[in-house]
Design an enzyme around this catalytic site. Structure first.
Site, mmCIF file in Angstrom:
data_model
loop_
_atom_site.group_PDB
_atom_site.id
_atom_site.type_symbol
_atom_site.label_atom_id
_atom_site.label_comp_id
_atom_site.label_asym_id
_atom_site.label_seq_id
_atom_site.Cartn_x
_atom_site.Cartn_y
_atom_site.Cartn_z
ATOM 1 N N ASP A 17 4.574 61.695 12.207
ATOM 2 C CA ASP A 17 4.112 62.572 11.131
ATOM 3 C C ASP A 17 2.884 63.365 11.573
ATOM 4 O OD1 ASP A 17 4.017 63.714 8.658
ATOM 5 O OD2 ASP A 17 3.396 61.898 7.594
ATOM 6 N N ASN A 65 14.474 65.840 4.462
ATOM 7 C CA ASN A 65 13.957 66.998 5.205
ATOM 8 C C ASN A 65 14.774 68.273 4.992
ATOM 9 O OD1 ASN A 65 12.747 65.091 8.079
ATOM 10 N ND2 ASN A 65 11.624 65.848 6.303
#
Ligand code: FPP
Length: 229
Positions: A17, A65
């Protein structure tokens, strides 16, 4: 088997991330952050192989996503494609087995075909297994596994575990998340039941093998109880 260098860990998973924040800090487009993220992946996969880690699982693209702007989704898919094209020969030569978890067959046909070819060409390798989570969501994985278990007979923790995408892998030892976020984001929820967790403020493009070594050192210093005492 676990090696000294991996401090007894066999299976490490990472939520990569912070690519976007890495780019933003430098006034660069998000895609550049993802590009640098791939460089961090490349370096880490090499290090994992050299230290003899059995399994490295990377969260590359979640079922959530897809909600990102189309431009970013296609940039990520393009990067994934280029990474596999560029490094497949290296995997073949260095005994790295590729495995995909998640519904990768729902990705665009060219990527699905490329992945299929990479899976076949590395299937016989027995060094490090690089697991890439693509179009992956843990709740979806568990639901699919439970349905298959039910179709075969009794639904028990063992019968579900045997149907998970990770059924052939050693148990997850250590789960790492970068960029200061402290949550699982629908990643390996079942597998993380007894895993150790390691969170760092480091943004993914800045993550190096030295960070992995630090996480493994802290992992080995912890006492794992598996519910006992
Ligand atoms: C998180 O950054 C990262 C991702 C959503 C994708 C991770 C993908 C890669 C590193 C590249 C492709 C993978 C492989 C295996 C080649 P973010 O965009 O959520 O960052 P932010 O939270 O700072 O915005």
């Amino acid at each position: 088997m676990s090696s000294n260098l991996t401090r007894g860990a066999r299976h490490v998973a990472i939520i990569m991330d912070g690519n976007g924040r890495w780019a933003k800090k430098r006034h660069l487009p998000r895609a550049v952050g993802h590009q640098r993220g791939v460089e961090a992946v490349r370096t880490l996969v090499r290090a994992a192989r050299q230290m003899g880690l059995e399994v490295l699982t990377l969260y590359a693209f979640s079922t959530e996503n897809w909600r990102r702007p189309e431009e970013e989704v296609s940039a990520l898919m393009g990067l994934l494609k280029r990474y596999i094209l560029a490094d497949l020969q290296e995997f073949v030569e260095n005994n790295v087995r590729l495995k995909i978890i998640g519904n990768y067959k729902e990705l665009s046909p060219d990527i699905a075909a490329l992945l299929e070819d990479a899976l076949v060409r590395t299937a016989g390798n027995d060094g490090t297994t690089l697991v890439v989570a693509l179009n992956y969501g843990s709740q979806d994985e568990i639901a699919r596994a439970a349905a298959r278990a039910a179709a075969k007979g009794e639904v028990t923790p063992d019968s579900i575990a045997a149907e998970l995408d990770t059924a052939d892998l050693p148990p997850l030892d250590l789960l790492i998340r970068t960029s200061g976020e402290v949550r699982l984001s629908n990643f390996l929820l079942w597998q993380a039941a007894y895993a150790e967790m390691w969170f760092t403020e480091v943004l993914w493009p800045d993550f190096t093998p030295a960070h992995l070594e630090q996480a493994l050192a802290e992992f080995s210093a912890r006492e794992r109880r598996y519910g006992g005492r």
